[in-house]
Design a protein around this motif. Structure first.
Motif, PDB file in Angstrom:
ATOM      1  N   ASP A 235       0.817  -1.219   0.000  1.00 47.71           N
ATOM      2  CA  ASP A 235       0.000   0.000   0.000  1.00 47.71           C
ATOM      3  C   ASP A 235       0.851   1.271   0.000  1.00 47.71           C
ATOM      4  OD1 ASP A 235       0.991  -0.126   2.553  1.00 47.71           O
ATOM      5  OD2 ASP A 235      -0.940   0.042   3.563  1.00 47.71           O
ATOM      6  N   GLU A 236       2.166   1.107   0.187  1.00 57.22           N
ATOM      7  CA  GLU A 236       3.070   2.253   0.109  1.00 57.22           C
ATOM      8  C   GLU A 236       3.746   2.338  -1.257  1.00 57.22           C
ATOM      9  OE1 GLU A 236       6.835   4.246   2.584  1.00 57.22           O
ATOM     10  OE2 GLU A 236       5.727   2.544   3.426  1.00 57.22           O
ATOM     11  N   TRP A 237       4.227   1.190  -1.776  1.00 60.97           N
ATOM     12  CA  TRP A 237       4.936   1.263  -3.063  1.00 60.97           C
ATOM     13  C   TRP A 237       3.984   1.405  -4.245  1.00 60.97           C
ATOM     14  CZ3 TRP A 237       3.557  -2.189  -6.707  1.00 60.97           C
ATOM     15  CH2 TRP A 237       3.224  -3.487  -6.374  1.00 60.97           C
ATOM     16  N   ARG A 238       2.762   0.842  -4.118  1.00 62.71           N
ATOM     17  CA  ARG A 238       1.861   0.849  -5.270  1.00 62.71           C
ATOM     18  C   ARG A 238       1.519   2.270  -5.756  1.00 62.71           C
ATOM     19  NH1 ARG A 238      -1.738  -2.467  -7.929  1.00 62.71           N
ATOM     20  NH2 ARG A 238      -1.405  -4.217  -6.502  1.00 62.71           N
ATOM     21  N   PRO A 239       1.037   3.182  -4.869  1.00 60.73           N
ATOM     22  CA  PRO A 239       0.713   4.528  -5.384  1.00 60.73           C
ATOM     23  C   PRO A 239       1.936   5.267  -5.924  1.00 60.73           C
ATOM     24  CG  PRO A 239       0.478   4.438  -2.983  1.00 60.73           C
ATOM     25  CD  PRO A 239       0.651   3.046  -3.446  1.00 60.73           C
ATOM     26  N   ALA A 240       3.115   5.026  -5.303  1.00 61.85           N
ATOM     27  CA  ALA A 240       4.327   5.700  -5.781  1.00 61.85           C
ATOM     28  C   ALA A 240       4.717   5.201  -7.170  1.00 61.85           C
ATOM     29  CB  ALA A 240       5.464   5.469  -4.789  1.00 61.85           C
ATOM     30  N   LEU A 241       4.699   3.872  -7.363  1.00 59.10           N
ATOM     31  CA  LEU A 241       5.067   3.331  -8.677  1.00 59.10           C
ATOM     32  C   LEU A 241       3.985   3.593  -9.725  1.00 59.10           C
ATOM     33  CD1 LEU A 241       7.308   1.947  -6.952  1.00 59.10           C
ATOM     34  CD2 LEU A 241       7.139   0.035  -8.567  1.00 59.10           C
ATOM     35  N   ARG A 242       2.763   3.684  -9.249  1.00 60.54           N
ATOM     36  CA  ARG A 242       1.669   4.012 -10.156  1.00 60.54           C
ATOM     37  C   ARG A 242       1.902   5.403 -10.764  1.00 60.54           C
ATOM     38  NH1 ARG A 242      -3.779   5.811 -10.193  1.00 60.54           N
ATOM     39  NH2 ARG A 242      -5.281   4.248 -10.901  1.00 60.54           N
ATOM     40  N   ALA A 243       2.179   6.381  -9.897  1.00 61.07           N
ATOM     41  CA  ALA A 243       2.399   7.760 -10.373  1.00 61.07           C
ATOM     42  C   ALA A 243       3.653   7.842 -11.235  1.00 61.07           C
ATOM     43  CB  ALA A 243       2.511   8.700  -9.172  1.00 61.07           C
ATOM     44  N   PHE A 244       4.720   7.160 -10.786  1.00 60.30           N
ATOM     45  CA  PHE A 244       5.970   7.175 -11.552  1.00 60.30           C
ATOM     46  C   PHE A 244       5.764   6.521 -12.908  1.00 60.30           C
ATOM     47  CE2 PHE A 244      10.000   5.272 -12.855  1.00 60.30           C
ATOM     48  CZ  PHE A 244      10.872   6.354 -12.744  1.00 60.30           C
ATOM     49  N   GLY A 245       5.075   5.398 -12.922  1.00 65.36           N
ATOM     50  CA  GLY A 245       4.850   4.670 -14.165  1.00 65.36           C
ATOM     51  C   GLY A 245       4.020   5.470 -15.155  1.00 65.36           C
ATOM     52  N   ILE A 246       2.986   6.149 -14.671  1.00 67.46           N
ATOM     53  CA  ILE A 246       2.152   6.969 -15.556  1.00 67.46           C
ATOM     54  C   ILE A 246       2.981   8.087 -16.177  1.00 67.46           C
ATOM     55  CG2 ILE A 246       0.247   8.629 -15.608  1.00 67.46           C
ATOM     56  CD1 ILE A 246      -1.138   6.858 -13.478  1.00 67.46           C
ATOM     57  N   ASP A 247       3.790   8.752 -15.368  1.00 64.94           N
ATOM     58  CA  ASP A 247       4.634   9.834 -15.894  1.00 64.94           C
ATOM     59  C   ASP A 247       5.590   9.322 -16.966  1.00 64.94           C
ATOM     60  OD1 ASP A 247       3.408  11.659 -14.243  1.00 64.94           O
ATOM     61  OD2 ASP A 247       5.012  11.696 -12.742  1.00 64.94           O
ATOM     62  N   GLU A 248       6.200   8.164 -16.694  1.00 62.63           N
ATOM     63  CA  GLU A 248       7.148   7.605 -17.653  1.00 62.63           C
ATOM     64  C   GLU A 248       6.451   7.178 -18.949  1.00 62.63           C
ATOM     65  OE1 GLU A 248      10.667   7.169 -17.428  1.00 62.63           O
ATOM     66  OE2 GLU A 248      10.234   8.720 -15.931  1.00 62.63           O
ATOM     67  N   MET A 249       5.278   6.566 -18.802  1.00 66.15           N
ATOM     68  CA  MET A 249       4.554   6.115 -19.994  1.00 66.15           C
ATOM     69  C   MET A 249       4.035   7.292 -20.812  1.00 66.15           C
ATOM     70  SD  MET A 249       4.939   2.888 -20.152  1.00 66.15           S
ATOM     71  CE  MET A 249       6.553   3.274 -19.454  1.00 66.15           C
ATOM     72  N   MET A 250       3.585   8.342 -20.150  1.00 63.97           N
ATOM     73  CA  MET A 250       3.118   9.510 -20.899  1.00 63.97           C
ATOM     74  C   MET A 250       4.280  10.185 -21.622  1.00 63.97           C
ATOM     75  SD  MET A 250      -0.069   9.621 -20.961  1.00 63.97           S
ATOM     76  CE  MET A 250      -0.060  11.141 -21.919  1.00 63.97           C
ATOM     77  N   ALA A 251       5.457  10.189 -21.009  1.00 64.30           N
ATOM     78  CA  ALA A 251       6.631  10.732 -21.698  1.00 64.30           C
ATOM     79  C   ALA A 251       6.947   9.882 -22.929  1.00 64.30           C
ATOM     80  CB  ALA A 251       7.831  10.765 -20.753  1.00 64.30           C
ATOM     81  N   LEU A 252       6.826   8.548 -22.787  1.00 64.85           N
ATOM     82  CA  LEU A 252       7.069   7.638 -23.901  1.00 64.85           C
ATOM     83  C   LEU A 252       6.037   7.854 -25.006  1.00 64.85           C
ATOM     84  CD1 LEU A 252       8.635   5.161 -25.017  1.00 64.85           C
ATOM     85  CD2 LEU A 252       7.020   3.708 -23.772  1.00 64.85           C
ATOM     86  N   ILE A 253       4.780   8.014 -24.615  1.00 64.71           N
ATOM     87  CA  ILE A 253       3.706   8.235 -25.586  1.00 64.71           C
ATOM     88  C   ILE A 253       3.921   9.544 -26.341  1.00 64.71           C
ATOM     89  CG2 ILE A 253       1.246   8.829 -25.747  1.00 64.71           C
ATOM     90  CD1 ILE A 253       0.785   6.671 -23.541  1.00 64.71           C
ATOM     91  N   ARG A 254       4.293  10.604 -25.613  1.00 62.62           N
ATOM     92  CA  ARG A 254       4.554  11.879 -26.280  1.00 62.62           C
ATOM     93  C   ARG A 254       5.684  11.754 -27.296  1.00 62.62           C
ATOM     94  NH1 ARG A 254       3.157  13.987 -20.993  1.00 62.62           N
ATOM     95  NH2 ARG A 254       1.617  15.682 -21.140  1.00 62.62           N
ATOM     96  N   GLU A 255       6.719  11.000 -26.921  1.00 61.66           N
ATOM     97  CA  GLU A 255       7.840  10.796 -27.851  1.00 61.66           C
ATOM     98  C   GLU A 255       7.386  10.016 -29.083  1.00 61.66           C
ATOM     99  OE1 GLU A 255      10.846   8.827 -25.652  1.00 61.66           O
ATOM    100  OE2 GLU A 255      11.263  10.520 -24.318  1.00 61.66           O
ATOM    101  N   ASP A 256       6.578   8.979 -28.877  1.00 61.88           N
ATOM    102  CA  ASP A 256       6.076   8.189 -30.003  1.00 61.88           C
ATOM    103  C   ASP A 256       5.230   9.051 -30.938  1.00 61.88           C
ATOM    104  OD1 ASP A 256       7.323   5.945 -29.034  1.00 61.88           O
ATOM    105  OD2 ASP A 256       5.510   4.995 -28.255  1.00 61.88           O
ATOM    106  N   LEU A 257       4.367   9.865 -30.368  1.00 60.41           N
ATOM    107  CA  LEU A 257       3.502  10.718 -31.175  1.00 60.41           C
ATOM    108  C   LEU A 257       4.311  11.780 -31.916  1.00 60.41           C
ATOM    109  CD1 LEU A 257       0.481  11.182 -28.734  1.00 60.41           C
ATOM    110  CD2 LEU A 257       0.543   9.803 -30.829  1.00 60.41           C
ATOM    111  N   ALA A 258       5.353  12.285 -31.264  1.00 58.05           N
ATOM    112  CA  ALA A 258       6.195  13.303 -31.914  1.00 58.05           C
ATOM    113  C   ALA A 258       6.878  12.740 -33.152  1.00 58.05           C
ATOM    114  CB  ALA A 258       7.233  13.830 -30.918  1.00 58.05           C
ATOM    115  N   VAL A 259       7.249  11.460 -33.106  1.00 59.41           N
ATOM    116  CA  VAL A 259       7.858  10.819 -34.270  1.00 59.41           C
ATOM    117  C   VAL A 259       6.897  10.862 -35.461  1.00 59.41           C
ATOM    118  CG1 VAL A 259       8.573   8.572 -35.182  1.00 59.41           C
ATOM    119  CG2 VAL A 259       9.428   9.339 -32.974  1.00 59.41           C
ATOM    120  N   LEU A 260       5.611  10.853 -35.168  1.00 60.84           N
ATOM    121  CA  LEU A 260       4.584  10.903 -36.209  1.00 60.84           C
ATOM    122  C   LEU A 260       4.144  12.343 -36.498  1.00 60.84           C
ATOM    123  CD1 LEU A 260       3.126   8.772 -37.895  1.00 60.84           C
ATOM    124  CD2 LEU A 260       1.297   8.738 -36.198  1.00 60.84           C
TER     125      LEU A 260
END
Length: 599
Positions: A235-260
């Motif tokens: 219950d401590e690591w899940r919300p932290a990794l959830r927020a970190f993971g979303i930020d990282e994935m959105m950065a990845l998605i933005r990079e993928d979209l920029a390529v297009l």
């Protein structure tokens, strides 16, 4: 300049003159009157339905009204013939000088030719991609990204104020599964578990997202925090990794979209709406209006799911707004359904001043359209409209064979891999190839994307065919500057003064008419929210131009450059420049760069 709108104004003026003369009664609605190309080009240049749509409210026979209107239209500048066909259809034939005048306008305006004020600054929100932030973009996401982006560009050129938006679905169970997968990768990255242990979890389906794309974020987290999260409760690591993971994935998605070449103006978080109380506020408002109640839904039609059981639920009266059944707003655990968040999100767009909402979704969301449309009607009191564009999946092929799945994503081919592959094969044209091919089909039609066909240099490849027309036009202009004239003489500005009255060949005039149709095509495509129409139009322009080129090969007197007739050469160069300009204007709507030469 939309020439058809110009003559529609002449038609309406003639109708108003008939009202003034007492031939027509006052108060007629002229909004249904059209001016458009006739279905059969032999009938003339412009056809109007004025007599057909106004005869009944005017109390006249269509033919009688048509005869009266034709007498007025015959005196309009540029009209050489006005005639009545059948029961009351009216055809106009224009002086060829009118069409040549449009060619001059193309050269004066450049790629701005086709720009329209039709939208009058009306605010439109186009939401597209909006994939779960759980991994990189796949080629199916790419189709929605291209359709949404091109539609936004199309509407902007048509005079609308457009917001390009991405809705981040970060409040559901999928992002919890992302956190679990990231945690498993993190344990390996910080040395608490082995790769073999991770592979065993993946094989046992304890982890849903097993692609290698989570390795860099896991290593980044381990480098930043060490083994910190390995020694704390879930219950401590899940919300932290959830927020970190979303930020990282959105950065990845933005990079993928920029390529297009895709960049959004606004990113809206579903979790942000929930945390801010926006979802609860909307439900409270709907409840106060009597649109939410506690009830039990009928069982689903067809085969009954094993886990279905009748139970009291919080329901939205979606049937009051055109849906087939009322819809649940709360899950059994007390959390909001996706639909509840979607109601709040669409109201948020409405409150930001958008009355036209366009959502670009995958075809698998087709069953969701009616409920969201009902929600938009409810939260906007019918002021806002929703248009959902459903995109079918893309079948990725190479030489007729299906492309295998990638290790990076685990289960699908990523958008980045497609663009990178085409960049390697085409010398950096991957973005433009993907965008153009996707837009050659209507969004809800199946699309087979074959690498080899996309790169094929033939008439059957629409990308090559259109780009080759632009490159060929630019080549003609370069040769003209080098061999007959100079750079200053063959600019668009200079060629706007060329003696275009020398253009008399039927195919030359046909091509000029096609170029003149660009503003009308753009407006009709924008009104219908169908950017693929632009691809069909550009193919017509390319076909007309290539046809002229081929005639010149067989008949030397029809070549673009005639050293013995510099005046006619300038006129034909004006047409060549017009072709290049209109193709460039159309490609800009696609977010595609026109090529200067083919290699």
């Amino acid at each position: 300049m939309n020439l058809f709108n110009v003559y529609k104004d002449h038609i309406v003026a003639a109708l108003e003159a008939l009202v003034g003369a007492g031939t027509l009664p006052a108060g007629l609605d002229f909004s249904r009157v059209t001016a458009e190309p006739p279905r059969d080009a032999s009938h003339g240049d412009i056809a109007t339905n004025a007599a057909m749509v106004l005869s009944k409210p005017a109390g006249l026979k269509p033919r009688d009204l048509a005869d009266a209107l034709v007498a007025r239209l015959a005196t309009v500048p540029g009209v050489t013939e006005a005639s009545v066909a059948g029961p009351g259809f009216i055809n106009l034939r224009l002086d060829e000088g009118v069409w040549r005048g449009v060619l001059r306008e193309v050269l004066r305006q450049g790629v701005r030719f086709g720009d329209s004020t039709m939208g009058s600054g009306h605010k439109v929100n186009v939401e597209y991609v909006s994939a779960n932030p759980t991994g990189p973009m796949h080629v199916g996401h790419g189709r929605g990204a291209v359709v949404g982006d091109a539609l936004a560009l199309l509407l902007t050129k048509a005079g609308y104020e457009v917001c390009k938006e991405y809705y981040i679905n970060d409040a559901g169970a999928q992002v919890d599964k992302l956190a679990d997968a990231l945690y498993a990768r993190y344990l390996v990255a910080c040395g608490r578990e082995t790769q073999a242990q991770f592979d065993a979890k993946l094989a046992a389906k304890e982890i849903e997202y097993g692609g290698d794309y989570l390795v860099p974020p896991a290593e980044k987290l381990a480098a930043r925090d060490g083994a910190k999260w390995a020694d704390v409760a879930e219950d401590e690591w899940r919300p932290a990794l959830r927020a970190f993971g979303i930020d990282e994935m959105m950065a990845l998605i933005r990079e993928d979209l920029a390529v297009l070449g895709v960049h959004h103006d606004v990113f809206t978080s579903e979790k942000g709406l929930v945390d801010a109380g926006t979802v609860q506020s909307v439900l409270d408002d709907l409840k106060a209006r009597g649109l939410i109640y506690e009830g039990v839904l009928e069982p689903p039609k067809g085969k009954l799911p094993d886990d279905w059981e009748p139970r009291p639920q919080t329901l939205f009266k979606a049937t009051d707004f055109g849906d087939e059944v009322d819809r649940a707003l709360m899950k059994s655990d007390g959390s909001f359904t996706y639909f509840a968040s979607d109601i709040a999100y669409h109201r948020d767009k409405y409150l930001r001043g958008y009355r036209t909402l366009i959502d670009v979704w995958g075809a698998d969301h087709g069953g969701y359209v009616k409920r969201v449309a009902a929600a938009v009607k409810a939260v906007s009191a019918g002021e806002a409209t929703l248009d959902v564009k459903l995109c079918q999946l893309v079948k990725l092929m190479d030489n007729g064979e299906p492309v295998k799945m990638s290790k990076r994503a685990g289960t699908f081919i990523t958008l980045r891999e497609v663009v990178d592959e085409l960049n390697e094969r085409s010398g950096g044209k991957g973005k433009d190839l993907v965008r153009f091919i996707i837009l050659t089909r209507k969004n809800d039609a199946p699309l087979e994307f074959d690498y080899s066909k996309v790169l094929e240099q033939s008439k059957d490849n629409p990308v090559f065919y259109v780009q080759y027309a632009h490159a060929r036009a630019r080549s003609v202009l370069r040769h003209a500057a080098a061999d007959m004239f100079d750079d200053a003489t063959v600019t668009a500005e200079a060629l706007a003064g060329a003696p275009v009255e020398r253009l008399v060949d039927p195919d030359e005039m046909a091509l000029i008419r096609t170029l003149a149709g660009w503003p009308r095509l753009l407006e009709s495509a924008a009104e219908a929210h169908e950017p693929h129409r632009v691809a069909y139009y550009l193919n017509d322009v390319a076909a007309g131009f290539h046809g002229l080129w081929n005639k010149g090969k067989d008949h030397t007197e029809l070549r673009f450059l005639l050293p013995e007739d510099r005046e006619l050469s300038l006129a034909r160069l004006a047409l060549v420049q017009g072709v290049a300009t209109v193709i460039a204007s159309g490609l800009a709507v696609f977010g595609v760069d026109p090529v200067e030469e083919m290699r």
